[in-house]
Design an enzyme around this catalytic site. Structure first.
Site, PDB file in Angstrom:
ATOM      1  N   CYS A   1      -3.999   2.449  12.464  1.00 50.57           N
ATOM      2  CA  CYS A   1      -2.900   3.356  12.104  1.00 50.57           C
ATOM      3  C   CYS A   1      -3.445   4.614  11.442  1.00 50.57           C
ATOM      4  CB  CYS A   1      -1.929   2.623  11.176  1.00 50.57           C
ATOM      5  SG  CYS A   1      -0.652   3.664  10.458  1.00 50.57           S
TER       6      CYS A   1
ATOM      7  N   CYS B   1      -1.656   5.735   8.223  1.00 47.34           N
ATOM      8  CA  CYS B   1      -2.038   4.865   7.107  1.00 47.34           C
ATOM      9  C   CYS B   1      -3.285   5.405   6.411  1.00 47.34           C
ATOM     10  CB  CYS B   1      -2.306   3.447   7.591  1.00 47.34           C
ATOM     11  SG  CYS B   1      -0.874   2.618   8.332  1.00 47.34           S
TER      12      CYS B   1
END
Length: 320
Positions: A82, A85
């Site tokens: 991700c 993230c």
């Protein structure tokens, strides 16, 4: 449970120790031992406690739910693939270090720990959830810039402030250990003890409240106030009537009253088990009502009590 369990004579002050001098000294000894353990090193802040921790499916209950009973836990749900993230996590870690233990950042790799994301019904990542007293109270999704994350955390801590102990280094307060001296018992604790011995619960309650007004994190006063409140709340209850109504598991008021009477009779585990069982069987506002009642009973016991540790784990299992 038989009616006799609700009516055990002489159990009123034995089951819930309402700020007696012995309790005060023992609690201070625990704090002194913890302070000595932390004095050997560690970062400044909450006794050198970690501000960023990695969470797994196995450690979620102890490290997130149980910890959230004492301090807010910010849950960062992420994955290695991700990209957003990777932008958000460093911001959260930086702010956690700045907070110095006022809140704890708990990081969860959702791929490695799918049970957590499933239990929390996470739809996308990054997801950030604030957990306090076993409940997700707020959160956001997506990679916000640092100013917005900081604003989110500031607003959260402001909202939770009335429910949190004071943080940071503080000078010794009344009722705390002072260097080079023996344990010092706050005058309010002694006054509360004397009032209890005389049967004047209103005076005891006022003494605990005075101490908490200038020492909000005093564990002994918090336990004493919770215990007095429990006794006053139970005055006038008819044990036989409560037992009859508590036979209906859907009668939330009766379950809470029965738990109160069980606490006062010394059946602490039975009281906690009753309310955890009720939480499993309820939802929405009723579930939250029982959860808050259970947390109030938690306050009557010291943090290290084995029954409290067991009940917190059961509560975590019931909530998630």
């Amino acid at each position: 449970m038989s009616p006799a369990d609700f009516n055990r004579p002489g159990s009123l002050y034995g089951a819930v120790d309402l700020g007696a001098r012995k309790q005060a000294l023992e609690a201070q000894a625990r704090r002194q031992a913890a302070a000595q353990d932390n004095a050997g090193g560690g970062a400044p802040g909450a006794g050198g406690a970690a501000t960023v921790i990695d969470i797994t499916d196995e450690t979620f209950s102890a490290e997130v739910i149980e910890r959230s009973m004492r301090v807010p836990v910010i849950l960062d749900l992420w994955a290695t693939w991700c990209q957003p993230c990777k932008q958000l996590s460093p911001i959260l870690e930086k702010l956690a270090a700045e907070a110095a233990g006022k809140w704890v950042l708990a990081k969860v790799d959702v791929d490695a720990n799918p049970q957590i994301s499933q239990a929390l019904r996470v739809q996308s990542i990054p997801t950030v959830l604030a957990i306090f007293q076993g409940q997700a109270v707020t959160g956001f999704q997506g990679a916000l810039p640092e100013p917005q994350v900081r604003q989110f955390l500031d607003q959260l801590m402001e909202a939770l402030a009335p429910h949190l102990p004071q943080g940071g280094e503080q000078p010794p307060q009344e009722g705390q250990e002072q260097p080079g001296r023996g344990p010092q018992v706050a005058p309010e604790l002694i006054a509360a003890e004397e009032a209890i011995e005389k049967g004047d619960l209103d005076a005891a309650k006022a003494a605990y409240q005075r101490l908490l007004a200038h020492s909000p994190s005093n564990e002994d006063a918090s336990m004493g106030l919770a215990g007095v409140t429990l006794i006053q709340r139970s005055e006038g209850l008819d044990p036989a009537d409560v037992q009859r109504r508590a036979a209906d598991p859907k009668d939330i008021e009766a379950q809470c009253q029965a738990a109160d009477l069980e606490m006062l009779s010394g059946a602490v585990d039975a009281a906690f088990d009753r309310l955890v069982r009720t939480i499993r069987q309820t939802a929405g506002d009723e579930r939250d009502q029982v959860r808050r009642h259970l947390l109030g009973l938690f306050e009557t016991l010291p943090n290290g009590d084995p029954a409290l540790t067991k009940a917190r784990r059961s509560l975590a299992s019931a909530l998630f």
